[in-house]
Motif scaffolding. Structure first.
Motif, short mmCIF file in Angstrom:
data_model
loop_
_atom_site.label_atom_id
_atom_site.label_comp_id
_atom_site.label_asym_id
_atom_site.label_seq_id
_atom_site.Cartn_x
_atom_site.Cartn_y
_atom_site.Cartn_z
N SER A 1 15.77 -55.10 -29.97
CA SER A 1 16.01 -55.76 -31.25
C SER A 1 15.96 -54.73 -32.37
O SER A 1 15.25 -53.73 -32.27
N LEU B 1 15.17 -54.08 -36.47
CA LEU B 1 14.56 -54.68 -37.65
C LEU B 1 15.46 -54.40 -38.84
O LEU B 1 15.54 -53.26 -39.30
N ASN C 1 20.07 -60.34 -36.04
CA ASN C 1 19.50 -59.12 -36.63
C ASN C 1 20.49 -57.96 -36.54
O ASN C 1 20.65 -57.18 -37.48
N GLN D 1 6.65 -59.24 -27.82
CA GLN D 1 7.18 -58.41 -28.90
C GLN D 1 6.31 -57.17 -29.05
O GLN D 1 5.09 -57.24 -28.97
N HIS E 1 10.22 -61.79 -35.53
CA HIS E 1 11.63 -62.14 -35.55
C HIS E 1 11.85 -63.64 -35.52
O HIS E 1 12.94 -64.11 -35.77
N SER F 1 18.84 -65.23 -32.45
CA SER F 1 18.20 -64.68 -33.64
C SER F 1 18.13 -63.16 -33.56
O SER F 1 18.21 -62.46 -34.58
N ILE F 2 18.03 -62.62 -32.35
CA ILE F 2 18.05 -61.16 -32.20
C ILE F 2 19.43 -60.60 -32.48
O ILE F 2 19.60 -59.59 -33.16
#
Lengths: 351, 351, 351, 351, 351
Positions: free
Chosen positions: E112, E114, E179, E139, E145, E175-176
């Motif tokens: 992932s 940020l 990002n 995580q 996240h 959702s990842i």
């Protein structure tokens, strides 16, 4: 070779229409009927003259030159029960080459090159319909790709005629691939001549133009051959019932021929890119030489000129000027400076 | 290596014809018959001397040098019931390497390199027909690729002779791949020598030529090996009944060998491209050095010359000229300007 | 890393022969026998000492250092009924890494890197034979890749020993892949250092050498890892009965590890090419600066020198020379010209 | 063409939301109902006006302009039992084109280009839902892509209307592909004009901008066409029950059309890269010419100026100055030097 | 984004160990239990607090921040009967993203980004275990996240909660990917700003740095997204029983999203390469301009200076010097030479 002439087909695709340039005043239609024993050749037919291909033991080869007359093409195709999409494909000279199988026939469209064409590559779309006992070929232009095949059918009774319509299609396709080969061989000659020039004398600036020109042409030829190769690969996967096993080997031979041509094109492109690399390296080398010449001359003479400038000054008191051997001492200095710089440049391998 | 010599085959593909250059005056035919216990070697046969390969327990190896005599090739092949397309493939030295299976035999055609060849790569087409108990090999040129295999059959009774014709074919193919390897190894040596030159002294302008030359040769070799590898991959997919499982591993070994050679070629090409990158960067570096030299000299002396020019002017009233220490003041100015510029260039790391 | 040392194998492939360089005086043979409860470690065996691997509940790991002694390798392999082609593969250190399955065993050959190697990458061929209850490993050089695994077997009874021979093979392979990783990580460090230099000061001309050197090394590593990854992918397709399902996940882990390394290599190559791009752009930038300096100085002073030259002429009648303020007017002109050109250059953003 | 406008969708994907720019004040809804015999055309409907598509013998074509009003789109889709993910896809104008099959309908989303757009390419997302007897089309912008199809349905009773909803979908898709073609043809014209400029006069520095601009545009178009082609290939693999076999040929025709466009784009990109190569080679050539001019002039006159400088010196004793023919001897020297250098440059082909 | 931090794993792979950097002092554990009607949220749990996921009608989401504490991770996993290899994968933050299916659960690990990270891209490994009625997420860092998803579960009872654990996994993965999108969109903005600079004023030399920097970042992102896409493609081939058909469409949506991002990355890289091409062409153009300026000035004034030099010579007899209009004739000559050269340069389009 300009491949993109397609008109914007925003009209109804169901309305059949010719897309391309007209090259002939009148379409001309020939029919060739043969079996092992005899052949009949009919020229300058009209649509109404076309008989039905009713004898299963004969091969019927109907050839049409000129496809701009939608009515004629449509009439012929409707006689043979050809699908509307196929008719449209025949009439659209901007099509990508393709193979499509239908219940009663196989449709094959290819691009052909005219090898005699002088400067610009000239392509032509040729479509084939292969039925049980017939082949229909549609040629866009007058130039006849197939006269030597016709000649063969007339002469050698026992050879080309012994087989069925698939074999005729093979002969026609092979003759188109041969045209590609002839073109590539002729381009190879021209390319070698250009690249030869490179090696011997200094390459002119316009050579890059010719190299790029050939790269483009080869790219276009590759674009034309590749779908042909793909179509025949489809046959290899056995999708068609129209090519019996006995004849498959012939079609695979065409595929091998196409692969060979693609290899040759890649090889020529590789050569052209070598030529370009050489050109750019030559350009750099040339620049280096020019700059070195300038630098050597300027580096030697600018300081010397400065020295001369000094003794051209009008100061009231410049002691050297009144020396007896001043002028010769000056020359001595000049020679020493000159020699020193020459030695320096030699040592650094400037020339 | 010039791979493209194919004549335009617009003639009837059914008419068998030799396509290539003739290298030999006379074809020569040898027959080797062996089993575990004994061998018979027959040289300088004529077509009529060729006996039938009737003993299923022996291996018959018929080798023909020189394929330009269509009649002889055709006679031999017809005796063995070889398909016309295959005969044509044997006679066409411009073919792409290929593998084709027939009911009674397997046809294999490859390109071979002669490693002894001095400057230009010389290729040769070699075709094989593998039957139940025989191998027929057709070589284009005199150079004998297979003498060491013959030697082996003569000497080691228990080794090469124990197996059937597939094993003989494996030996013949492996020996061709070995020729490729020998060639690549020899090219590697030459390439390393050229690239060594690059690193030590300044690369000559013609080095780019040699690099491009080797890139082309390697490309040609790759084009020749790749279809060979593909053909053997076809065997791997089990399309053939001619190679029994016991021998498949041998053929896969050849494929691995080809893959290794392709890896090696890629690796060499990578090296050559590194060499080119280095050359271009060297060229740029050299140019920078030349320009810096020019700029330093010109930038220092052009202003100084201007100053000298000023005091060479003939104005009636130039106060400095009448100063007592004018000339020495001038020199002081020159030294200051000179030193200043040298310091400036040093600070900017110009030399 | 020099991968190409293969001798020309034009000899009979049936004659087993060592191909490579000899690194050891004597081969050394170790045998490790273990199960969950105990282990026996035997060192410096001779071929005759090797016992049969008869206990199905134990794992036998036979390790041989030094493969140049054909007799020993052949003896060992014949004891295990290993195929001649495999023996040949073990002895040929120029082989491409491969996986081959046989009835009783699986043959795996890989390239290993010695990460401790100082300057040049050093590779080594390591071959494995995986049987029901044994692993035989053949190492070319003295350097021991597997001591930590041996250590583990000695120490942790319940862990490495609980499983069968496949698990041992997994440990051995994973340890080889870890060597690759260590090497790549160490190269990454060196590469980052070089590229750092680029960003801070002006890149030296030889940096391009180092970049090309690393690109080549990475390419070689990729060539070595790729066949390893492919081999394990074959396992994934379930071609092998030797790896039971429970252990497959371990082998897939190795494949993932290889994929990760290939990603890392691609990423480093990308970085190096960025470095090169930067170098070339820097070279161009530098050249521009040098040329601008020269041009500014020359463009300013050459016309000024010309003006000074004019008033250095000896014409009998040059009115300006007799003007009272002629010299000062001259200076005024010079200042105006100078200022004008500076302003011009400033406006055009030359400095 | 700016393809990336997607808002960050970190909100719940289950909450339906419009993602894109609003181009219309009000959505407008039209319904077209037709069969072989008659047609009904309804404009400016509200959601409540939409009747059920209950007559299986008619084709219902519901077209919506403007998709920013989530409520309306949702209402329409829920009436038809459309899956929530599809509604979301319709509303998200940043989607990649895709095809998804559901039990009762097929969802197709594509990007369309507006060929009339002046400078920047303008794209629009158009989504289709194909049911048994209906097609729903969602257009983002006002510009109507489909008026000519509507016109056709009104006019030619027997042609476009004879078939079912699949045929209508084909017409709509084909018309979108035609827009691509029109755009590419128009770009080809502009590209040819730019490249023409190159060949005739010297290429302006900004030409590289235009070339890069076109390369980017073509890349964007390719990105938009490729998923469309892939979607139709999925149909070819027979994943859908919605396209009956009779109509499949029409959809394959669209795929062929896409392939043709991709070929054309590749061909144009090739041309543009040729143009760039030419530009860079021209730049190098130009530089060489400039440098040669400078070098020739400087190399000739700098030494001459030095000679003149010498005789401008004020040494008390310079013998040449008092020679009777000194001045003319000087001119003789100058002419000889000048001529010598010109000859030297000529011999080295500098001009 | 620095992806390579993997420690050398030459230790026993069976010994579980954390590989990465520790970002948190303490791991923190949260448990979320929900069904359609209610939810329970438990924070700051210890390992012992974790209850069994025994109610099949509820969804259990166990989230762990901080994976450096091997004991905790191992405890949790052993409670769930997670395979040792998976535990190791969770703990190794240098893993390539992957998907693995086991009997009772599906293991998914992804990278992932940020998006808030300022300068350097910061990645984090997030692993998921999907069971029948639970999802466990691991995580690496504190940054959360998933807060918005938690928020959603709390608020919208009927939406996110109606489905099973697969739907939760979908939300987490989506959702990842979001990002990534946010990051790419932000990079696009920065890239456009840099390229804008190029077009307006002259590009600074360091711009190439930024371009290369972005190319590298995009490459890294692509390396991270690609395995994610591949994993979901595996689901598409139906290898998993954990994703029921109803939810597959959601996962395919993620794949489409990844494809869209890869398209976007390719498009940005294309843009950056356009920028580089432009930069190099600008550099060449600039150099040409600089050289032209120098050449024009030098070519005009060097000969003129020579002429002035001549009349500065001190020969006793230079006839021109005594001419009455000598000085003015000199000026005439200068003007003519000057004008001639200007005209010459104009004609050759030098300025």
């Amino acid at each position: 070779m300009k491949i993109r002439r397609r008109k914007i087909k925003i009209v109804d695709p169901k309305i059949i229409e010719f897309i391309g340039d007209q090259y002939l005043d009148e379409p001309s239609i020939q029919l060739f009927i043969y079996d092992k024993n005899e052949y009949i050749e009919l020229k300058d037919l009209t649509v109404d003259d076309i008989i039905e291909f009713e004898n299963p033991d004969k091969v019927y080869w109907l050839n049409i030159h000129g496809i701009h007359d939608v009515g004629i093409i449509q009439n012929i195709c409707q006689k043979m029960n050809i699908h509307k999409l196929v008719i449209q494909d025949i009439l659209d000279t901007t099509q990508r080459p393709k193979l499509q199988e239908f219940d009663d026939y196989l449709f094959f469209s290819v691009k052909s090159i005219l090898p005699e064409s002088s400067d610009e590559l000239e392509t032509e779309q040729i479509s084939f319909i292969l039925g049980k006992n017939y082949v229909i070929s549609f040629q866009e232009k007058k130039a006849d790709h197939f006269e030597h095949i016709r000649q063969r059918i007339r002469e050698y009774k026992g050879i080309s005629r012994e087989r069925s319509s698939e074999f005729l299609l093979y002969l026609l396709l092979e003759s188109i691939v041969d045209n590609y080969e002839e073109t590539i061989v002729s381009m190879e000659g021209q390319i070698n001549k250009i690249l030869k020039l490179y090696e011997d004398s200094n390459p002119g600036f316009t050579a890059i133009h010719k190299i790029e020109y050939f790269k483009e042409e080869l790219f276009q030829i590759k674009i034309s051959i590749t779908p042909l190769k793909e179509s025949i690969s489809l046959l290899e996967e056995g999708i068609s019932d129209f090519i019996d096993e006995k004849h498959e080997k012939y079609f695979f031979d065409i595929k091998d021929h196409c692969l060979y041509l693609i290899d040759s094109i890649n090889s020529l492109v590789q050569k052209l890119e070598s030529g370009e690399n050489f050109y750019f390296s030559y350009q750099g080398h040339r620049m280096n030489q020019v700059m070195k010449t300038l630098t050597v001359v300027a580096t030697i003479f600018i300081p010397l000129t400065f020295v001369a400038g000094i003794y051209g000054m009008n100061f009231e008191y410049i002691p050297e000027l009144t020396w007896k051997w001043g002028y010769f001492a000056f020359w001595g200095l000049i020679v020493i400076l000159f020699a020193g710089m020459v030695v320096y440049f030699k040592m650094n391998k400037w020339f």
